[in-house]
Enzyme design. Structure first.
Site, mmCIF file in Angstrom:
data_model
loop_
_atom_site.group_PDB
_atom_site.id
_atom_site.type_symbol
_atom_site.label_atom_id
_atom_site.label_comp_id
_atom_site.label_asym_id
_atom_site.label_seq_id
_atom_site.Cartn_x
_atom_site.Cartn_y
_atom_site.Cartn_z
ATOM 1 N N ARG A 1 0.856 -1.185 0.000
ATOM 2 C CA ARG A 1 0.000 0.000 0.000
ATOM 3 C C ARG A 1 0.892 1.235 0.000
ATOM 4 O O ARG A 1 1.899 1.301 0.705
ATOM 5 C CB ARG A 1 -0.913 0.029 1.226
ATOM 6 C CG ARG A 1 -2.057 -0.975 1.199
ATOM 7 C CD ARG A 1 -3.115 -0.587 0.165
ATOM 8 N NE ARG A 1 -4.280 -1.448 0.246
ATOM 9 C CZ ARG A 1 -4.450 -2.558 -0.458
ATOM 10 N NH1 ARG A 1 -3.499 -2.959 -1.284
ATOM 11 N NH2 ARG A 1 -5.557 -3.270 -0.341
ATOM 12 N N GLU B 1 -3.259 7.368 -4.680
ATOM 13 C CA GLU B 1 -3.765 6.830 -5.950
ATOM 14 C C GLU B 1 -5.292 6.974 -6.035
ATOM 15 O O GLU B 1 -5.982 6.960 -5.011
ATOM 16 C CB GLU B 1 -3.334 5.371 -6.124
ATOM 17 C CG GLU B 1 -3.859 4.373 -5.128
ATOM 18 C CD GLU B 1 -3.337 2.974 -5.438
ATOM 19 O OE1 GLU B 1 -4.162 2.139 -5.828
ATOM 20 O OE2 GLU B 1 -2.126 2.713 -5.295
ATOM 21 N N HIS C 1 -1.009 -0.198 -10.007
ATOM 22 C CA HIS C 1 -1.638 -1.138 -9.060
ATOM 23 C C HIS C 1 -2.033 -2.443 -9.749
ATOM 24 O O HIS C 1 -3.190 -2.858 -9.736
ATOM 25 C CB HIS C 1 -2.863 -0.492 -8.403
ATOM 26 C CG HIS C 1 -3.168 -1.083 -7.050
ATOM 27 N ND1 HIS C 1 -3.642 -0.333 -6.007
ATOM 28 C CD2 HIS C 1 -3.082 -2.357 -6.579
ATOM 29 C CE1 HIS C 1 -3.830 -1.117 -4.946
ATOM 30 N NE2 HIS C 1 -3.497 -2.351 -5.275
#
Length: 337
Positions: A246, A275, A296
């Site tokens: 993360r 993000e 991602h």
């Protein structure tokens, strides 16, 4: 399900694999998001008011405020994802809403991507590929052109030795890397022996000695900016940082500045602190070959997404049958990656 009994309303917040959506429509009264447009807070609030079961994803913020609405019908949040940092689990359970997740599905996929990024940065793979795809001049092979660094014999420091951390360690060990790790507690002795892994109780001391640092821990209040400005400054100038966990675990602004200043050799990032927004300075560093950026994609395999959907449906059906779902999330418990 008893014949003639009304099916529960299941609201799915994002587009899921076709096979998953088809099966969910068969089992439940399912409201799908066919165009995959992220729900607004107002739409999420409406879904929480009207659904019996909500199937959100990691990009949906299920806050205490949304869960505090009066007269909500919601009884289960079946998260389509392993991490639950997008959900206020304590607030949900306080309202009598159970929360489930989809663990143990994406371990190998994420470890594969982490290993790919670990290779891509020192060997300058993206930078080299762009020579051929972006119309740049390639002078041909030369003994000193596009030199990177080998990884064999180097030290890899893994932050978070859960399922993904261990899967990465097995891959990295096969590539000849020396495995080091920091975790809340040491892993089982047989795992350490298998991997030749060295445990560091002090994250600070480990960071100062590694050639590669991979972030593989979940995002919790305790791990927010775990790689703080102070800790990032401990990292060696010739070291690389890889993050497929993360973005919030790293102080991204400081990491960017240190790479710009040559205080850290580079980074490979699949996740970002804000993000889907990406720091323009990071983009410039990527264009300069200093970092590798991915949107991602660490867990993005069709097989993994289908397995996640299967776990979601098992959790829902078990809940509706009056039993405890296998992937029930409890408040205050740290869920390892």
């Amino acid at each position: 399900m008893v014949a003639g009994k009304k099916k529960p309303l299941v609201v799915v917040t994002r587009k899921l694999p076709d096979s998953t959506e088809t099966r969910m429509r068969e089992l439940f009264d399912t409201r799908l998001n066919l165009d995959d447009t992220p729900m607004t807070p107002d739409q999420l609030a409406e879904a929480i008011r009207t659904a019996d079961i909500l199937v959100p994803t990691v990009s949906d913020e299920i806050t205490a405020e949304l869960l505090s609405q009066p007269d909500i019908r919601l009884k289960l949040i079946a998260n389509f994802g392993n991490g639950v940092d997008n959900i206020d689990v304590a607030a949900a359970i306080a309202r009598g809403i159970m929360v489930t997740n989809t663990p143990k599905v994406l371990t190998e996929d994420t470890a594969d991507m982490t290993m790919a990024l670990l290779l891509a940065v020192p060997r300058r793979l993206i930078e080299g590929a762009s020579i051929l795809t972006e119309g740049k001049d390639w002078p041909g092979w030369s003994p000193t052109w596009m030199l990177g660094h080998r990884i064999g014999g180097k030290r890899l420091g893994i932050i978070g030795m859960g399922r993904i951390g261990q899967a990465l360690a097995r891959r990295a060990h096969a590539f000849g890397l020396q495995i080091h790790y920091h975790n809340r507690r040491p892993v089982a002795p047989q795992i350490e022996e298998e991997l030749g892994a060295t445990y560091w109780d002090s994250l600070d001391q480990m960071l100062a000695r590694m050639d590669f640092i991979s972030v593989n821990c979940p995002h919790t209040p305790a791990t927010f900016h775990l790689l703080s400005a102070r800790r990032l400054k401990l990292i060696r100038k010739d070291a690389y940082v890889i993050n497929t966990a993360r973005g919030e675990v790293i102080d991204e602004a400081t990491l960017t500045k240190l790479i710009e200043d040559g205080e850290i050799a580079g980074a490979a990032l699949d996740v970002f602190e804000n993000e889907p927004a990406v720091n323009p300075k990071l983009v410039r560093l990527a264009k300069a070959g200093k970092v590798v950026l991915l949107p991602h994609m660490g867990s993005a395999t069709l097989e993994g997404r289908v397995e996640m959907g299967e776990k979601v449906m098992i959790n829902i059906r078990t809940f509706l049958d009056g039993h405890k779902p296998p992937d029930r999330v409890l408040p205050g418990v740290a869920y390892t990656a």
